[in-house]
Design a protein around this motif. Structure first.
Motif, PDB file in Angstrom:
ATOM      1  N   LEU A  93       0.862  -1.161   0.000  1.00  0.00           N
ATOM      2  CA  LEU A  93       0.000   0.000   0.000  1.00  0.00           C
ATOM      3  C   LEU A  93       0.907   1.221   0.000  1.00  0.00           C
ATOM      4  O   LEU A  93       1.774   1.348   0.864  1.00  0.00           O
ATOM      5  CB  LEU A  93      -0.883  -0.012   1.255  1.00  0.00           C
ATOM      6  N   GLY A  94       0.750   2.103  -0.976  1.00  0.00           N
ATOM      7  CA  GLY A  94       1.549   3.317  -1.018  1.00  0.00           C
ATOM      8  C   GLY A  94       0.762   4.458  -0.397  1.00  0.00           C
ATOM      9  O   GLY A  94      -0.424   4.620  -0.660  1.00  0.00           O
ATOM     10  N   VAL A  95       1.415   5.243   0.456  1.00  0.00           N
ATOM     11  CA  VAL A  95       0.778   6.412   1.065  1.00  0.00           C
ATOM     12  C   VAL A  95       1.646   7.630   0.795  1.00  0.00           C
ATOM     13  O   VAL A  95       2.873   7.532   0.724  1.00  0.00           O
ATOM     14  CB  VAL A  95       0.546   6.237   2.582  1.00  0.00           C
ATOM     15  N   GLY A  96       0.996   8.762   0.622  1.00  0.00           N
ATOM     16  CA  GLY A  96       1.762   9.965   0.316  1.00  0.00           C
ATOM     17  C   GLY A  96       1.034  11.238   0.684  1.00  0.00           C
ATOM     18  O   GLY A  96      -0.161  11.233   0.996  1.00  0.00           O
ATOM     19  N   LEU A  97       1.774  12.334   0.616  1.00  0.00           N
ATOM     20  CA  LEU A  97       1.265  13.655   0.923  1.00  0.00           C
ATOM     21  C   LEU A  97       1.857  14.636  -0.076  1.00  0.00           C
ATOM     22  O   LEU A  97       3.051  14.581  -0.375  1.00  0.00           O
ATOM     23  CB  LEU A  97       1.650  14.055   2.346  1.00  0.00           C
ATOM     24  N   VAL A  98       1.014  15.522  -0.595  1.00  0.00           N
ATOM     25  CA  VAL A  98       1.463  16.572  -1.507  1.00  0.00           C
ATOM     26  C   VAL A  98       0.974  17.895  -0.945  1.00  0.00           C
ATOM     27  O   VAL A  98      -0.217  18.077  -0.706  1.00  0.00           O
ATOM     28  CB  VAL A  98       0.907  16.376  -2.937  1.00  0.00           C
ATOM     29  N   VAL A  99       1.903  18.822  -0.712  1.00  0.00           N
ATOM     30  CA  VAL A  99       1.568  20.166  -0.256  1.00  0.00           C
ATOM     31  C   VAL A  99       2.150  21.124  -1.284  1.00  0.00           C
ATOM     32  O   VAL A  99       3.328  21.019  -1.639  1.00  0.00           O
ATOM     33  CB  VAL A  99       2.147  20.463   1.140  1.00  0.00           C
ATOM     34  N   SER A 100       1.316  22.046  -1.774  1.00  0.00           N
ATOM     35  CA  SER A 100       1.767  22.918  -2.844  1.00  0.00           C
ATOM     36  C   SER A 100       1.245  24.332  -2.652  1.00  0.00           C
ATOM     37  O   SER A 100       0.167  24.538  -2.099  1.00  0.00           O
ATOM     38  CB  SER A 100       1.299  22.361  -4.188  1.00  0.00           C
ATOM     39  N   SER A 101       2.023  25.289  -3.134  1.00  0.00           N
ATOM     40  CA  SER A 101       1.646  26.691  -3.123  1.00  0.00           C
ATOM     41  C   SER A 101       1.907  27.237  -4.520  1.00  0.00           C
ATOM     42  O   SER A 101       2.976  27.034  -5.089  1.00  0.00           O
ATOM     43  CB  SER A 101       2.472  27.461  -2.092  1.00  0.00           C
ATOM     44  N   ASP A 102       0.932  27.951  -5.049  1.00  0.00           N
ATOM     45  CA  ASP A 102       1.047  28.509  -6.397  1.00  0.00           C
ATOM     46  C   ASP A 102       0.600  29.959  -6.344  1.00  0.00           C
ATOM     47  O   ASP A 102      -0.558  30.240  -6.020  1.00  0.00           O
ATOM     48  CB  ASP A 102       0.190  27.698  -7.369  1.00  0.00           C
ATOM     49  N   ARG A 103       1.510  30.871  -6.639  1.00  0.00           N
ATOM     50  CA  ARG A 103       1.190  32.293  -6.596  1.00  0.00           C
ATOM     51  C   ARG A 103       1.314  32.870  -7.994  1.00  0.00           C
ATOM     52  O   ARG A 103       2.378  32.802  -8.606  1.00  0.00           O
ATOM     53  CB  ARG A 103       2.120  33.013  -5.642  1.00  0.00           C
ATOM     54  N   ILE A 104       0.210  33.417  -8.484  1.00  0.00           N
ATOM     55  CA  ILE A 104       0.185  34.029  -9.806  1.00  0.00           C
ATOM     56  C   ILE A 104      -0.431  35.410  -9.654  1.00  0.00           C
ATOM     57  O   ILE A 104      -1.622  35.540  -9.389  1.00  0.00           O
ATOM     58  CB  ILE A 104      -0.655  33.209 -10.808  1.00  0.00           C
ATOM     59  N   GLY A 105       0.390  36.431  -9.804  1.00  0.00           N
ATOM     60  CA  GLY A 105      -0.116  37.797  -9.684  1.00  0.00           C
ATOM     61  C   GLY A 105      -0.717  38.050  -8.331  1.00  0.00           C
ATOM     62  O   GLY A 105      -0.058  37.906  -7.309  1.00  0.00           O
ATOM     63  N   PHE A 106      -1.997  38.410  -8.284  1.00  0.00           N
ATOM     64  CA  PHE A 106      -2.649  38.687  -7.008  1.00  0.00           C
ATOM     65  C   PHE A 106      -3.433  37.497  -6.480  1.00  0.00           C
ATOM     66  O   PHE A 106      -4.178  37.619  -5.522  1.00  0.00           O
ATOM     67  CB  PHE A 106      -3.551  39.930  -7.112  1.00  0.00           C
TER      68      PHE A 106
END
Length: 164
Positions: A93-106
């Protein structure tokens, strides 16, 4: 026929509240396979934990001092995944976590996804053939910074949300 009708009803009801989003742009797919495909979680790297941190600053050297508060698109992603051996079986069983931040202009989007993947061994372990299927569930926060300067000051929508 009943199954097709039921599927159509479910899709029609779910589609009532569907919203679109802007996915971040990645140029390094080889480091972000977990972001695109939860079926990849825990498949490679043996029994090790895999941690990736990817930072992307588009338009490097962009001058934000133009006075309108704009900045170049910046994307930061942290992925973490590992396989877990299931007891009394050759499957994982594979387990994972993805945390992301995306800033475009305002606009600034931050999200976190929890991933799970079932890895089924097709033959002997030495053969290495597997089939896997993954599932992703997550949350997203979308923020818009209301202080910006509208290029066209006569636009009623931009001035209503905080443009000067």
């Amino acid at each position: 026929m009943k199954r097709i009708l039921l599927l159509f009803i479910v899709v029609a009801l779910c589609g009532q509240r569907a919203y679109s989003q802007q996915d971040p742009k990645y140029t390094h797919y080889m480091f972000n396979q977990v972001v695109y495909n939860p079926g990849f979680i825990g498949v490679e790297n043996g029994d090790n934990i895999c941690i990736n941190l990817v930072y992307r600053n588009q338009w490097l050297g962009f001058d934000p001092s133009s006075g309108d508060g704009s900045i170049a698109p910046i994307t930061t992603t942290l992925t973490l995944h590992t396989p877990i051996k299931l007891p009394n079986t050759k499957n994982k069983l594979g387990v994972g976590l993805v945390v992301s931040s995306d800033r475009i202009g305002f606009m600034n989007d931050v999200w976190a996804h929890a991933n799970v993947n079932y890895i089924y061994q097709l033959g002997p372990k030495s053969d290495g053939r597997t089939i896997s299927g993954g599932l992703t569930m997550g949350i997203m926060q979308k923020a818009i910074t209301p202080s910006f300067e509208a290029v066209n000051g006569s636009d009623p929508i931009l001035t209503a949300i905080g443009g000067n």
